[in-house]
Design an enzyme around this catalytic site. Structure first.
Site, PDB file in Angstrom:
ATOM      1  N   GLU A  85       0.817  -1.225   0.000  1.00 37.19           N
ATOM      2  CA  GLU A  85       0.000   0.000   0.000  1.00 37.19           C
ATOM      3  C   GLU A  85       0.849   1.272   0.000  1.00 37.19           C
ATOM      4  O   GLU A  85       0.811   2.055   0.958  1.00 37.19           O
ATOM      5  CB  GLU A  85      -0.956  -0.002   1.201  1.00 37.19           C
ATOM      6  CG  GLU A  85      -2.011  -1.065   1.125  1.00 37.19           C
ATOM      7  CD  GLU A  85      -3.124  -0.865   2.166  1.00 37.19           C
ATOM      8  OE1 GLU A  85      -2.954  -0.075   3.104  1.00 37.19           O
ATOM      9  OE2 GLU A  85      -4.181  -1.506   2.006  1.00 37.19           O
ATOM     10  N   GLU A 121      -6.483  -7.785  -0.031  1.00 36.19           N
ATOM     11  CA  GLU A 121      -6.834  -7.712   1.393  1.00 36.19           C
ATOM     12  C   GLU A 121      -8.273  -7.266   1.558  1.00 36.19           C
ATOM     13  O   GLU A 121      -8.699  -6.292   0.933  1.00 36.19           O
ATOM     14  CB  GLU A 121      -6.005  -6.641   2.124  1.00 36.19           C
ATOM     15  CG  GLU A 121      -4.546  -6.889   2.230  1.00 36.19           C
ATOM     16  CD  GLU A 121      -3.852  -5.775   3.027  1.00 36.19           C
ATOM     17  OE1 GLU A 121      -4.535  -4.926   3.644  1.00 36.19           O
ATOM     18  OE2 GLU A 121      -2.621  -5.760   3.022  1.00 36.19           O
TER      19      GLU A 121
HETATM   20  C1  GAL Z   1      -4.115  -2.339   5.171  1.00 36.50           C
HETATM   21  C2  GAL Z   1      -2.666  -2.795   5.319  1.00 36.50           C
HETATM   22  C3  GAL Z   1      -2.543  -4.001   6.214  1.00 36.50           C
HETATM   23  C4  GAL Z   1      -3.351  -3.805   7.458  1.00 36.50           C
HETATM   24  C5  GAL Z   1      -4.792  -3.554   7.071  1.00 36.50           C
HETATM   25  C6  GAL Z   1      -5.711  -3.415   8.252  1.00 36.50           C
HETATM   26  O1  GAL Z   1      -4.188  -0.998   4.841  1.00 36.50           O
HETATM   27  O2  GAL Z   1      -2.117  -3.094   4.062  1.00 36.50           O
HETATM   28  O3  GAL Z   1      -1.190  -4.212   6.518  1.00 36.50           O
HETATM   29  O4  GAL Z   1      -2.845  -2.723   8.163  1.00 36.50           O
HETATM   30  O5  GAL Z   1      -4.845  -2.380   6.319  1.00 36.50           O
HETATM   31  O6  GAL Z   1      -7.027  -3.094   7.849  1.00 36.50           O
END
Ligand code: GAL
Length: 662
Positions: A146, A297
């Site tokens: 990110e 994710e």
């Molecule tokens: C994303 C990030 C992850 C974790 C996640 C939590 O932005 O890539 O590492 O922090 O959020 O929601």
């Protein structure tokens, strides 16, 4: 990749013992997790002391997972350089707009343009690529994590030097820059590139050109960093490379993905904000046209950190999200994270398994996703998403213009998502495309909220229209030049000439009592608006009341075989919603958009096809159920039974797959 649908999770084996690894493998198999993403924060595990690099731990984990049928997306660990890199070296760190220098800890603390950072990042990336690049378990790569999600434009001394080089490259001479930026204003005029400041602390706003260009410069630099990482990986591995991005980050996603192999995004959108979730699917499909994207994710139930938490998804919603993603072109649906963190700042975050190794509240939903994945996999593998006929343009450069000039707190993401939501609610199958995409195959092109329309885009859109397409321009489109200044030939520059339109003036119409009327619907008008003279031939939308009574806010112009529609203002409120939908619907009908259904709002139809059949994946996403009319007899693929043409009802969060043979 390409032969199965992935169901995955972010995994941090470096934080756990070998016994836990074995337990995780067992549980992953139970949950149907077939891919793990790892390594993105593990620099200190890989290189605990500067120069002492050992990838043995990850090689073992990757091989062990592979033995059990779980594949790996390997990451470069560059968001978290270890203490040996940061300690005592403030010059290597990210500096924010107020001049605050980051210290060690958290993540994204280094300046990614710092020379020493680049050198160390190259070395660790090369070691990783060498060590794991040929392992059969490694099916893909993710660069960093990110980019620019917590930080934006760095203001350090390194960035200052690079900024000056970038300006020199862009403008050639300082006179050219002064001229382009109108720098005579407020005595800003510079004598050399070295004098041009970074947009740091200032008593009032900076020159728009300075602010916008600094943002574009920063976006280019982070994409170059990504390019350089990808280049190293490619020397040792054939596995495709991606980055997990999203819209709010300070990156130009179109540029970023240009030199990567597949596109992926992370999403924590709430159920109410499912339009944002769907828009990402429709957009990410197009960053690498023809290739599947990944949801890298999402939470199994809720996102959280030490300071906040979101509401858990309603039962059934996770599966609805996953089926929508696969149907709209995703190859993978992955969670953050597998096992709840026992330390750090994200201990409360939802996961698949708790820190103590038990199923979380989201676990049942994960099993439902897995059952669905198995059920639809054969159909998804043998079809592709049907080609939409309507394209909505998404632009991270436009996002930058709104950051520099937000009018009254306008947020590009919110504006474009709401606009997109109208298209979805009309049951129109759509693409969201970056500016550089080809317009071939579309019938209706919509470009709201693009302050600067490039000459390349203009040429492309013009031939699209000449060949018979309809282009809806606006609202808030075309009013600024490439340098973020105002046009001096016409309010909207070249677009007006091409369309044969003539803007009278522009001003903020909100709250002035102006009501727009078009296609038998009327609504209050809002946002910064472009007003056109009333013209019997061209006017489609007229203004009643306010400062522009009797003038036009929508005009229509024939160009070649097609049409340019100037939408000068934004219909607002509930009536505005109706009017906007009416406008989109009218022009979609006008060009005979065929990929449209009468699906009820809250439910979506994602059509897919191959040479022999079309399949509609129908998903209820609002938990209220819905219905759609089937145009002909089909087969319910999941139940393996015939369904007749006519209305089909869909239960709460239910999904159906209906196949129509040719
Ligand atoms: C994303 C990030 C992850 C974790 C996640 C939590 O932005 O890539 O590492 O922090 O959020 O929601």
């Amino acid at each position: 990749m390409g032969k199965r649908l992935y169901h995955g999770a972010a995994y941090y084996p470096e934080l756990w013992s070998n016994e836990v690894l074995e337990e995780d493998i067992k549980l992953m198999k139970e949950a149907g997790i077939n891919v793990a993403r790892m390594g993105e924060f593990a620099w200190a595990t890989m290189e605990p002391e500067e120069g002492q690099i050992d990838l043995g731990f990850f090689v073992n984990v990757i091989n062990r997972l592979y033995e059990e049928g779980i594949e790996t997306v390997m990451c470069t660990p560059t968001p978290t350089p270890p203490i040996w890199f940061t300690h005592g070296h403030p010059e290597r760190m990210y500096v924010d707009q107020d001049g605050k220098v980051m210290g060690h800890g958290s993540r994204q603390h280094p300046c990614t343009n710092n020379d020493y950072f680049r050198e160390k990042a190259e070395i660790i990336t090369e070691h990783i690529a060498k060590a794991v690049g040929q392992l059969p378990g490694v099916i893909g790569w993710q660069i960093d994590n990110e980019f620019k999600c917590h930080v934006s434009e760095c203001m350090c001394a390194t960035c200052k030097t690079l900024w000056h080089e970038w300006l020199q490259e862009r403008y050639g001479t300082i006179e050219h820059l002064n001229d382009a930026w109108g720098a005579q204003i407020w005595s800003e005029r510079y004598h050399s590139f070295e004098q041009v400041p970074q947009p740091g602390p200032a008593p009032f706003l900076h020159n728009s050109s300075l602010s916008t260009m600094y943002r574009l410069f920063s976006m280019e630099k982070i994409a170059e960093f990504s390019d350089s990482q990808a280049e190293i990986i490619r020397k040792y591995s054939d596995a495709p490379i991606t980055h997990n991005s999203n819209i709010p980050f300070a990156v130009d996603n179109e540029r970023l993905f240009k030199n990567l192999d597949f596109a992926s995004f992370d999403t924590y959108a709430s159920q109410e904000n499912r339009a944002s979730y769907l828009m990402n699917c429709d957009l990410w499909r197009n960053f690498k046209k023809g290739k599947d994207f990944w949801i890298m994710e999402t939470s199994t139930s809720y996102a959280a950190s030490l300071e906040s938490y979101a509401s858990p998804h309603a039962n059934g919603y996770l599966r609805a999200e996953a089926v929508a993603a696969y149907a709209l072109g995703a190859e993978a649906f992955c969670y953050w994270l597998w096992r709840q963190q026992r330390s750090g700042c994200e201990q409360p975050h939802g996961s698949v398994i708790s820190s103590w190794g038990k199923p979380t509240v989201g676990f049942q939903s994960v099993l439902e996703v897995e059952n669905m994945r198995k059920a639809i996999e054969p159909m998804i593998i043998e079809t592709r998403p049907s080609e939409p006929e309507v394209a909505l343009v998404y632009s991270d450069r436009a996002k930058v213009f709104f950051q520099t000039e937000p009018h009254q707190n306008l947020d590009y993401r919110g504006l474009i998502t709401d606009f997109y939501d109208r298209i979805v609610s009309l049951g129109i199958h759509r693409d969201v495309i970056p500016e550089g995409d080809s317009l071939e195959g579309y019938k209706l092109l919509i470009t709201p909220f693009v302050p600067y329309i490039s000459s390349d885009f203009l040429r492309k859109a013009q031939s699209f229209v000449e060949d018979g397409g309809t282009w809806i321009v606006g609202p808030l489109t075309g009013g600024r030049t490439e340098e973020h200044t105002v046009h001096t030939d016409a309010a909207l520059g070249q677009i007006e000439k091409i369309a044969g339109a003539q803007a009278l003036f522009t001003y903020p119409i909100d709250g002035t009592g102006a009501v727009g009327e078009a296609f038998g619907v009327s609504a209050p008008l809002g946002l910064w608006s472009t007003i056109f003279e009333y013209d019997e031939k061209a006017t489609v939308g007229t203004i009643k009341g306010g400062n522009s009574d009797g003038k036009s806010f929508i005009t229509e112009h024939s160009v070649g075989k097609g049409k340019i529609v100037m939408l000068g203002s934004m219909p607002v409120g509930e009536e505005g919603d109706n009017l906007l939908k009416k406008i989109i619907e009218t022009y979609a009908e006008d060009v005979n958009v065929s990929t449209k259904t009468d699906v009820t709002s809250g439910t979506i139809v994602a059509p897919r096809r191959n040479d022999n059949y079309t399949a509609w994946v129908i998903v209820n996403m609002d938990g209220k159920g819905g219905s759609v009319t089937l145009p002909k007899d089909g087969v319910d693929v999941l139940k393996d039974e015939a369904v007749g043409k006519g209305p089909l009802s869909i239960g709460q969060y239910e999904y159906r797959v209906i196949q129509f043979n040719k």
